[in-house]
Design an enzyme around this catalytic site. Structure first.
Site, short mmCIF file in Angstrom:
data_model
loop_
_atom_site.label_atom_id
_atom_site.label_comp_id
_atom_site.label_asym_id
_atom_site.label_seq_id
_atom_site.Cartn_x
_atom_site.Cartn_y
_atom_site.Cartn_z
N LEU A 1 0.82 -1.22 0.00
CA LEU A 1 0.00 0.00 0.00
C LEU A 1 0.85 1.26 0.00
O LEU A 1 0.38 2.33 -0.41
CB LEU A 1 -0.93 0.01 1.22
CG LEU A 1 -1.91 -1.15 1.33
CD1 LEU A 1 -2.68 -1.08 2.64
CD2 LEU A 1 -2.87 -1.15 0.14
N GLY A 2 2.08 1.16 0.47
CA GLY A 2 2.95 2.33 0.53
C GLY A 2 4.29 1.95 1.10
O GLY A 2 4.49 0.83 1.60
N SER A 3 5.25 2.88 1.04
CA SER A 3 6.58 2.62 1.57
C SER A 3 7.21 3.93 2.02
O SER A 3 6.79 5.02 1.62
CB SER A 3 7.47 1.94 0.52
OG SER A 3 7.61 2.77 -0.63
N GLY A 4 8.22 3.82 2.89
CA GLY A 4 8.93 4.98 3.40
C GLY A 4 10.39 4.65 3.63
O GLY A 4 10.90 3.63 3.14
N PHE B 1 11.96 3.68 6.32
CA PHE B 1 12.29 2.59 7.22
C PHE B 1 11.34 1.41 7.13
O PHE B 1 11.30 0.57 8.03
CB PHE B 1 12.32 3.11 8.67
CG PHE B 1 13.29 4.23 8.87
CD1 PHE B 1 14.65 4.04 8.66
CD2 PHE B 1 12.85 5.49 9.24
CE1 PHE B 1 15.55 5.07 8.85
CE2 PHE B 1 13.75 6.54 9.42
CZ PHE B 1 15.10 6.32 9.22
N VAL C 1 4.09 -0.56 4.03
CA VAL C 1 2.77 -0.96 4.51
C VAL C 1 2.15 -1.89 3.48
O VAL C 1 2.15 -1.59 2.28
CB VAL C 1 1.86 0.26 4.73
CG1 VAL C 1 0.47 -0.18 5.19
CG2 VAL C 1 2.47 1.22 5.75
N LYS D 1 2.07 -2.68 8.94
CA LYS D 1 3.16 -1.70 8.85
C LYS D 1 4.45 -2.39 9.27
O LYS D 1 4.64 -2.73 10.44
CB LYS D 1 2.85 -0.50 9.75
CG LYS D 1 3.87 0.63 9.67
CD LYS D 1 3.42 1.80 10.56
CE LYS D 1 4.40 2.95 10.53
NZ LYS D 1 3.95 4.08 11.41
N ASP E 1 2.17 16.06 15.11
CA ASP E 1 2.39 16.05 13.65
C ASP E 1 1.06 15.93 12.92
O ASP E 1 0.90 15.10 12.02
CB ASP E 1 3.33 14.91 13.25
CG ASP E 1 3.98 15.14 11.88
OD1 ASP E 1 3.96 16.30 11.40
OD2 ASP E 1 4.48 14.17 11.29
N LYS F 1 -0.61 17.03 10.43
CA LYS F 1 -0.69 17.62 9.10
C LYS F 1 -1.76 16.88 8.29
O LYS F 1 -2.18 15.77 8.67
CB LYS F 1 0.65 17.50 8.41
CG LYS F 1 1.20 16.08 8.33
CD LYS F 1 2.61 16.07 7.79
CE LYS F 1 3.18 14.64 7.79
NZ LYS F 1 4.56 14.61 7.29
N ASN G 1 -1.46 13.21 7.54
CA ASN G 1 -1.66 12.26 8.64
C ASN G 1 -3.11 12.20 9.10
O ASN G 1 -3.40 11.66 10.17
CB ASN G 1 -0.75 12.62 9.82
CG ASN G 1 0.69 12.22 9.56
OD1 ASN G 1 0.96 11.39 8.69
ND2 ASN G 1 1.62 12.81 10.29
N ASP H 1 -0.36 7.87 12.15
CA ASP H 1 1.07 8.14 12.32
C ASP H 1 1.38 8.80 13.66
O ASP H 1 1.52 10.02 13.77
CB ASP H 1 1.60 9.01 11.19
CG ASP H 1 3.14 8.98 11.12
OD1 ASP H 1 3.75 8.48 12.08
OD2 ASP H 1 3.70 9.46 10.12
N THR I 1 6.52 18.73 11.04
CA THR I 1 6.76 18.97 9.62
C THR I 1 6.99 20.46 9.40
O THR I 1 6.15 21.27 9.83
CB THR I 1 5.55 18.49 8.80
OG1 THR I 1 5.37 17.09 9.03
CG2 THR I 1 5.77 18.72 7.31
#
Length: 263
Positions: free
Chosen positions: A55-58, A60, A63, A78, A175, A177, A180, A197, A216
């Site tokens: 579904l997504g990545s970052g 570290f 997901v 996650k 955070d 934002k 999130n 998050d 952020t």
């Protein structure tokens, strides 16, 4: 008396944590943390869950959608890479992830993402989370170009009630934002929001002082920049600044809206 961290122990180093799309700087080498947590599951996550599409990545981890084998229920997994030693820059500090888990286990509210299960190994931790399908509130607002006053009130009502619940548990997010704040479902008449998050969130204890360069940059609160004491009011800056930037109504000038929200 020296400055103390949110856990009540002495804070022996400055904490610096900026989150953004391109990078996250973390300096928590001397962070003191005692999460008082229940044990994680140390078996393989694939023994209990079928892993589906990403579904997504970052930086570290990533997901993935996953399905519980016994019930067929869908969740979001996650997968977080953790540091093998303090000096390593590969992965997140295990204590940081444990703190996020500890905070999520204290929260149960319709506007906050739910944590259901946690798996841990030497190199990775896996959080089994509520599956949120509607995408970011940021994208939803950007497509509309501007929110109507009615839509802004509906979203703010949900966000503020979720934030008020967090603060009643002495937890600050730090955070909040638009990225999130997600929509549980998108193509419905009145989308429900989910705050996600909690990587920068803190449990704030009475009598302690917490200061941190966190958040952020484009949404950062003045007290963060000034390195002043942080607390629940800091979250309110994060809530209103991004929402107002996408709305054509000046909500802060309409006190009756708060009466409506908290009726």
């Amino acid at each position: 008396m020296g400055e103390r961290g949110p856990s009540g122990g002495p804070k022996s180093s400055e904490e610096v944590r900026f989150s953004g799309d391109d990078e996250e700087l973390v300096n928590l080498e001397d962070e003191v943390f005692n999460p008082n947590m229940t044990a994680f599951k140390h078996q393989n996550v694939e023994d209990l869950y079928e892993l589906l599409e990403k579904l997504g990545s970052g930086h570290f981890g990533e997901v993935k959608k996953c399905r519980e084998k016994n019930t067929g229920t869908l969740y979001a997994g996650k997968f977080i890479k953790t540091r093998k030693c303090k000096g390593s820059r590969m992965g997140l500090d295990r204590e940081q992830v444990e703190r996020e888990v500890s905070i999520l286990r204290q929260l149960e509210h319709p506007s906050i993402m739910r944590l259901y299960d946690v798996f841990a190994s030497k190199a990775e931790m896996v959080l089994i989370l509520e599956l949120i399908r509607g995408g970011e509130l940021f994208d939803f607002i950007a497509e509309k170009e501007a929110l109507s006053e009615e839509d802004a009130i509906v979203f703010l009502e949900q966000i503020l009630k979720g934030v008020a619940y967090m603060h009643s548990r002495h937890i600050a997010h730090f955070d909040l934002k638009p990225e999130n704040i997600m929509l549980l479902e998108r193509d419905v008449p009145h989308p429900k929001i989910k705050i996600i998050d909690f990587g920068l969130a803190q449990k704030l204890e009475d009598g302690t002082v917490f200061k941190s360069l966190c958040g952020t940059p484009q949404y950062i609160a003045p007290e963060v920049i000034n390195y002043e004491q942080l607390g629940p009011p800091t979250d309110m800056w994060y809530v209103f600044r991004p929402i107002l930037s996408f709305s054509h109504v000046s909500i802060l000038t309409r006190p009756w809206i708060f009466l409506y929200i908290f009726k």
